[in-house]
Design a protein around this motif. Structure first.
Motif, mmCIF file in Angstrom:
data_model
loop_
_atom_site.group_PDB
_atom_site.id
_atom_site.type_symbol
_atom_site.label_atom_id
_atom_site.label_comp_id
_atom_site.label_asym_id
_atom_site.label_seq_id
_atom_site.Cartn_x
_atom_site.Cartn_y
_atom_site.Cartn_z
ATOM 1 N N GLY A 138 0.935 -1.137 0.066
ATOM 2 C CA GLY A 138 0.031 0.070 -0.034
ATOM 3 C C GLY A 138 0.703 1.231 -0.060
ATOM 4 N N ILE A 139 0.232 2.519 -0.304
ATOM 5 C CA ILE A 139 0.728 3.768 -0.235
ATOM 6 C C ILE A 139 0.798 4.076 1.278
ATOM 7 C CG2 ILE A 139 0.860 5.993 -1.135
ATOM 8 C CD1 ILE A 139 -0.751 5.147 -3.327
ATOM 9 N N ILE A 187 -8.982 10.391 1.443
ATOM 10 C CA ILE A 187 -7.863 9.981 0.795
ATOM 11 C C ILE A 187 -6.595 9.216 1.540
ATOM 12 C CG2 ILE A 187 -6.373 12.250 1.124
ATOM 13 C CD1 ILE A 187 -6.713 10.035 -2.018
ATOM 14 N N HIS A 188 -6.848 9.335 3.057
ATOM 15 C CA HIS A 188 -5.785 8.791 3.900
ATOM 16 C C HIS A 188 -6.369 7.314 4.434
ATOM 17 C CE1 HIS A 188 -3.327 12.157 3.787
ATOM 18 N NE2 HIS A 188 -4.292 13.018 4.264
ATOM 19 N N TYR A 196 -7.386 3.988 -1.605
ATOM 20 C CA TYR A 196 -6.497 4.190 -2.733
ATOM 21 C C TYR A 196 -6.943 3.225 -3.802
ATOM 22 C CZ TYR A 196 -3.474 6.138 0.889
ATOM 23 O OH TYR A 196 -2.858 7.045 1.765
ATOM 24 N N GLU A 197 -7.129 2.139 -3.668
ATOM 25 C CA GLU A 197 -7.161 1.055 -4.954
ATOM 26 C C GLU A 197 -8.429 1.442 -5.683
ATOM 27 O OE1 GLU A 197 -7.125 -3.352 -6.238
ATOM 28 O OE2 GLU A 197 -6.516 -3.033 -4.300
ATOM 29 N N LEU A 208 -7.898 5.484 -13.377
ATOM 30 C CA LEU A 208 -6.962 5.075 -14.378
ATOM 31 C C LEU A 208 -7.611 3.686 -15.170
ATOM 32 C CD1 LEU A 208 -3.939 4.646 -12.247
ATOM 33 C CD2 LEU A 208 -4.382 6.491 -13.657
ATOM 34 N N LEU A 209 -8.646 2.948 -14.703
ATOM 35 C CA LEU A 209 -9.014 1.837 -15.344
ATOM 36 C C LEU A 209 -10.838 2.197 -15.834
ATOM 37 C CD1 LEU A 209 -7.696 -0.977 -13.275
ATOM 38 C CD2 LEU A 209 -6.730 0.029 -15.542
ATOM 39 N N GLY A 210 -11.293 3.081 -14.923
ATOM 40 C CA GLY A 210 -12.857 3.418 -15.434
ATOM 41 C C GLY A 210 -13.663 2.477 -14.918
#
Length: 106
Positions: A2-3, A84-85, A90-91, A98-100
């Motif tokens: 994870g980020i 956002i945290h 995130y995913e 990015l993938l719609g």
């Protein structure tokens, strides 16, 4: 993998707090009546809102999304102002952007 939220906060602040606030103010007080994508039909802005946000009421964001056809509204039922945290988001957000993929929020 994870980020890390601390790394993400650092990256968001690299532009500087003044620049970030300036950009926010330009958006907040800009002309919202016009579609920013007039030549690009099918483009839109994703608006992610935590239902439990104590700073920005979800009712306001829902109203805004209903008024502006170029906004896609996504509400996070148990999310607050800093959604956002939340690691699990995130995913979901990246897959949408990015993938719609349509988000599957808890």
């Amino acid at each position: 993998m994870g980020i890390n939220a601390n790394e993400l906060q650092h990256k968001m602040r690299q532009q500087g707090e003044y620049e970030s606030l300036y950009r926010d103010m330009m958006v907040h007080f800009g002309n919202w009546d016009q579609n920013p994508f007039p030549q690009n039909e099918g483009r839109y802005v994703c608006l992610w809102q935590g239902h439990e946000d104590k700073l920005v009421p979800f009712e306001l964001q829902r109203f805004l999304a209903r008024q502006l056809s170029w906004i896609r509204y996504h509400e996070v039922p148990d999310g607050g102002h800093f959604i956002i945290h939340e690691n699990y988001l995130y995913e979901i957000i990246f897959r949408k952007l990015l993938l719609g993929e349509e988000p599957k929020i808890k």
